[in-house]
Design a protein around this motif. Structure first.
Motif, PDB file in Angstrom:
ATOM      1  N   HIS D  29       0.836  -1.201   0.000  1.00  0.00           N
ATOM      2  CA  HIS D  29       0.000   0.000   0.000  1.00  0.00           C
ATOM      3  C   HIS D  29       0.868   1.248   0.000  1.00  0.00           C
ATOM      4  O   HIS D  29       2.061   1.191   0.300  1.00  0.00           O
ATOM      5  N   SER D  31       0.593   5.537   1.273  1.00  0.00           N
ATOM      6  CA  SER D  31      -0.188   6.523   2.026  1.00  0.00           C
ATOM      7  C   SER D  31       0.318   7.928   1.739  1.00  0.00           C
ATOM      8  O   SER D  31       1.514   8.130   1.541  1.00  0.00           O
ATOM      9  N   ARG D  72      -4.663   6.069   2.841  1.00  0.00           N
ATOM     10  CA  ARG D  72      -4.245   5.097   1.821  1.00  0.00           C
ATOM     11  C   ARG D  72      -4.739   5.582   0.467  1.00  0.00           C
ATOM     12  O   ARG D  72      -5.931   5.900   0.309  1.00  0.00           O
ATOM     13  N   SER D  74      -5.360   3.993  -2.087  1.00  0.00           N
ATOM     14  CA  SER D  74      -6.380   3.106  -2.670  1.00  0.00           C
ATOM     15  C   SER D  74      -7.790   3.515  -2.250  1.00  0.00           C
ATOM     16  O   SER D  74      -8.768   3.100  -2.864  1.00  0.00           O
ATOM     17  N   THR D  75      -7.901   4.334  -1.198  1.00  0.00           N
ATOM     18  CA  THR D  75      -9.230   4.745  -0.732  1.00  0.00           C
ATOM     19  C   THR D  75      -9.704   6.032  -1.400  1.00  0.00           C
ATOM     20  O   THR D  75     -10.850   6.445  -1.197  1.00  0.00           O
ATOM     21  N   GLU D  77     -11.418   8.175  -3.957  1.00  0.00           N
ATOM     22  CA  GLU D  77     -12.449   7.762  -4.914  1.00  0.00           C
ATOM     23  C   GLU D  77     -13.368   8.924  -5.223  1.00  0.00           C
ATOM     24  O   GLU D  77     -13.716   9.705  -4.351  1.00  0.00           O
ATOM     25  N   SER D  82     -11.330   5.190  -9.014  1.00  0.00           N
ATOM     26  CA  SER D  82     -10.230   5.192  -8.056  1.00  0.00           C
ATOM     27  C   SER D  82      -8.945   4.787  -8.789  1.00  0.00           C
ATOM     28  O   SER D  82      -8.968   4.548  -9.999  1.00  0.00           O
TER      29      SER D  82
END
Lengths: 124, 124, 124, 124
Positions: D29, D31, D72, D74-75, D77, D82
């Protein structure tokens, strides 16, 4: 007057080194990661300095507007010359538009890879 | 007036540490990676600070014009004194010409090595 | 007028995290590495910010003149409060004298450790 | 006049990449670690640049006053869009209050993870 709202036009990266060995699932490599946040394309010119020979001068790289380019240093080439593996070198990146430059190295000499990153150093 | 088009003349690196152990195929080491983008040579002077003793002052290093030098910190030596392994220290790098300084450490304490890098911190 | 010839007086480090697990021969830890290149001692004050609670404010740290201190963040303590492991946090470092601050993390969650480092971010 | 005592309002991170593979006990991941040292909340807007398509623009993120947020990537959106894994990208972070931004990546492609970190690059 220089406007630095979208970055700088001259960047330096003193610690270049392409690891000669790769193991595991990834390949040892370095990248110069460029962000061109302008509307228009940026024309870059990369000069490569060595410890014991004259530089490879002004390798051209183009980055379109509102795009990033993650350029592997092994792909930089001019007049048949490129960066040898296993040799310490350094880079100067000049651009005709303000950009931001980050440098990263993935060293896969060992099966357990290791990653390092830093912003380039801007001077103008 | 200071001209910073080719870098700065005073750089600091607070986190120096030569790992005492090496395993795997690589040797634990640190480097200060210097780029001298000027035509003339740069004469550097490295002062090494410790936690509990006086500094080792003004170790000389020379970098030719239009060259990079990736200097292992273990090779810095003056009057028989050098940096012991396994001891926290810090560095001040002074130069008579503007340069760019990056710091990198390869820690091979474990067979799976790990690499870290950052630009030095310029003050003048 | 602020004189920054020996560094800055206020530094920020947004990515603090003490890994809760250690394997292999090393212990997971972070350090703030401070260089005090002045003749006199520097008195630091570290404020620790969290995601979901009020900060731990003004933990005192002293660094003697012409010395470096590599301070493990786990040792920062005030009124019985210290930084819990496994929790995202951030640091503000204030000093009564100009200093340079670098941040490093050794993550030994896996037997193959990994090291990351960056200069702190100076604002004054 | 811009007051930078608590950081900057525009930050860039050119080297974004979410590793598609995870092994071992941790998940790959990245951040963006934000510190908001102001009393009031900061409203952020993240624009995500790619190599070969238009950006995802102005994803909102809120960070309360005197708090840090380790977000993160990936969150992030917006409108169902995303950041895909395994794709080079870059980020622009804008805030209505001065903040400090650090970027970190944990690559767990190999069982032996590797961590890299750098400050973002501030321009305003």
């Amino acid at each position: 007057m220089v406007n630095n709202a979208k970055g700088y036009r001259v960047w330096y990266i003193p610690d270049g080194y392409i690891p000669p060995i790769s193991t595991g699932s990834l390949v040892s490599h370095e990248s110069i990661c460029v962000l061109n946040a302008n509307e228009e394309a940026a024309n870059l010119s990369v000069t490569i300095y060595f410890e014991d020979r004259d530089p490879i001068e002004e390798v051209p790289v183009r980055v379109e507007g509102r795009r990033t380019a993650h350029v592997r240093t092994s792909t930089l080439e001019k007049d048949g010359e490129s960066i040898p593996v296993g040799v310490p070198y350094a880079m100067e990146v000049r651009s005709d538009a303000p950009i931001i430059v980050q440098y990263s190295r993935m060293d896969a000499t060992q099966p357990a890879n290791t990653l390092a990153t830093t912003m380039g150093f801007p001077v103008a």
